[in-house]
Design an enzyme around this catalytic site. Structure first.
Site, PDB file in Angstrom:
ATOM      1  N   ASP A  16       0.617  -1.280   0.152  1.00  0.00           N
ATOM      2  CA  ASP A  16      -0.032  -0.072   0.029  1.00  0.00           C
ATOM      3  C   ASP A  16       0.836   1.237  -0.101  1.00  0.00           C
ATOM      4  O   ASP A  16       0.471   2.150  -0.676  1.00  0.00           O
ATOM      5  CB  ASP A  16      -1.104  -0.086   1.326  1.00  0.00           C
ATOM      6  CG  ASP A  16      -2.145   0.970   1.171  1.00  0.00           C
ATOM      7  OD1 ASP A  16      -2.228   1.356  -0.113  1.00  0.00           O
ATOM      8  OD2 ASP A  16      -3.051   1.303   2.267  1.00  0.00           O
ATOM      9  N   HIS A 214      -7.883  -1.120   8.978  1.00  0.00           N
ATOM     10  CA  HIS A 214      -6.987  -0.428   8.050  1.00  0.00           C
ATOM     11  C   HIS A 214      -7.477   1.069   8.221  1.00  0.00           C
ATOM     12  O   HIS A 214      -8.208   1.475   7.462  1.00  0.00           O
ATOM     13  CB  HIS A 214      -7.012  -1.001   6.466  1.00  0.00           C
ATOM     14  CG  HIS A 214      -6.026  -0.588   5.672  1.00  0.00           C
ATOM     15  ND1 HIS A 214      -4.798  -0.943   5.268  1.00  0.00           N
ATOM     16  CD2 HIS A 214      -6.008   0.793   4.965  1.00  0.00           C
ATOM     17  CE1 HIS A 214      -4.167  -0.388   4.356  1.00  0.00           C
ATOM     18  NE2 HIS A 214      -4.783   1.042   4.244  1.00  0.00           N
ATOM     19  N   HIS A 216      -6.353   5.356   7.706  1.00  0.00           N
ATOM     20  CA  HIS A 216      -5.333   6.425   7.286  1.00  0.00           C
ATOM     21  C   HIS A 216      -5.613   7.519   8.200  1.00  0.00           C
ATOM     22  O   HIS A 216      -6.478   7.571   8.888  1.00  0.00           O
ATOM     23  CB  HIS A 216      -5.820   6.822   5.915  1.00  0.00           C
ATOM     24  CG  HIS A 216      -5.701   5.754   4.691  1.00  0.00           C
ATOM     25  ND1 HIS A 216      -5.216   6.107   3.611  1.00  0.00           N
ATOM     26  CD2 HIS A 216      -5.390   4.539   4.817  1.00  0.00           C
ATOM     27  CE1 HIS A 216      -5.121   5.028   2.579  1.00  0.00           C
ATOM     28  NE2 HIS A 216      -5.045   4.152   3.346  1.00  0.00           N
ATOM     29  N   CYS A 247      -3.811   6.306  -1.177  1.00  0.00           N
ATOM     30  CA  CYS A 247      -4.589   5.602  -2.138  1.00  0.00           C
ATOM     31  C   CYS A 247      -4.525   6.365  -3.215  1.00  0.00           C
ATOM     32  O   CYS A 247      -5.313   7.526  -3.261  1.00  0.00           O
ATOM     33  CB  CYS A 247      -6.154   5.154  -1.730  1.00  0.00           C
ATOM     34  SG  CYS A 247      -7.161   4.509  -3.016  1.00  0.00           S
TER      35      CYS A 247
END
Length: 318
Positions: A16, A214, A216, A247
């Site tokens: 990622d 997950h 951010h 992303c």
């Protein structure tokens, strides 16, 4: 948990993180970085995506990377669980052949994000998930399969997601055969109250099939969301060394939560991670060697540990 860990920290930087950086990390530097992460004691490492290099050149040679890891580097260090992300049958075939321990399949709650990121609708990705699960069962049943529900807490285009839709899609991918379902805050819009409520709904519906969280840190809520998820029962968290990543299909969604800061938080809360924080911080030098000049984030690396900090002394092999 197994191996003396109370919480699993799953490092996603090699996938990622790197796929969100314009430059391509040198192959040898990439391998050395993964080795340094393993030596720090991480239980899981997402080694890369099994996708076309024309789509994501940063992920080229993931197959060879895993082969080299298995045959050389891993002989000299503890072996974490190796995870590979796949988005279709071809990627799953490559991941199985390469010898991953676990496959992650991205399934987006947002239709807009799904079509932009994967070129398929959410329904089409659920159907693809079923085909991937069947392939794994036919070829290598021991491989775990987790669906990661992207944009579970919000989309930069569609806004907030209906929690009922999130749970419904989670139930559908479980029926498709995955072993666990994680939630991803792809746009970095989640808040602690939202996180706590949604994960509790997930546990009420799916029980032990709930997987990783997950987060951010786009709006500074990443570690607060970790505490909320812990409160709801989550015990596996994705993070990226130095906060690398984001992303590419969610504009403005800046980096993942910082692995070093996450480990400090968990250990300060009395939860054993099995990770050596000093070695973890040292792994930043390997990352910077491969991507010189890349911005690195994290408070622990800058400020160090507090005087007298008492971390868990339980080792990952206890």
């Amino acid at each position: 948990m197994a191996n003396g860990r109370d919480v699993i920290v799953s490092e996603v930087g090699p996938r990622d993180g790197l796929q969100s950086v314009a430059r391509v990390m040198n192959y040898d530097a990439r391998l050395d970085w993964i080795a340094a992460l393993a030596e720090a004691g991480l239980a899981e490492i997402e080694i890369g995506s099994f996708v076309s290099p024309t789509h994501l050149p940063q992920m080229a040679d993931t197959d060879r990377l895993l082969e080299d890891w298995r045959t050389s580097v891993a002989l000299n260090t503890a072996i974490p669980e190796i995870i590979g992300l796949v988005a279709n049958l071809r990627g799953a075939e490559r991941a199985i052949a390469a010898g991953v321990d676990k496959i992650t399949i991205p399934v987006s709650i947002s239709e807009t994000h799904s079509r932009t990121n994967l070129g398929k609708s959410t329904d089409e990705m659920i159907a693809e998930t079923k085909r991937i699960v069947q392939l794994v069962r036919d070829r290598t049943p021991a491989i775990g399969v987790e669906a990661g529900l992207s944009t579970a807490f919000g989309c930069v285009v569609e806004g907030a997601m209906d929690p009922g839709r999130v749970v419904d899609i989670a139930e559908r991918v479980i029926r498709a055969g995955v072993t666990s379902v994680g939630l991803s805050d792809t746009a970095g819009s989640g808040t602690p109250t939202q996180v706590r409520k949604l994960f509790r709904q997930m546990y009420n519906s799916l029980g032990s099939n709930v997987g990783a969280a997950h987060f951010h840190n786009t709006r500074g809520q990443g570690l607060a969301n970790v505490l909320a998820a812990l409160d709801a029962g989550v015990r596996t968290f994705d993070s990226s060394l130095a906060g690398l990543g984001g992303c590419p299909y969610a504009p403005g969604a800046t980096g993942n939560i910082v692995t070093e800061d996450l480990v400090f938080l968990l250990e300060a809360e009395g939860l054993a991670t099995g990770i050596d924080l000093d070695r973890l911080v040292a792994a930043r030098s390997q990352l910077l060697r491969g991507l010189p000049g890349e911005p690195l984030y994290g408070y622990i690396a800058d400020a160090g540990l507090p005087t007298g900090f008492s971390r868990s002394l339980r080792s990952a092999s206890a």
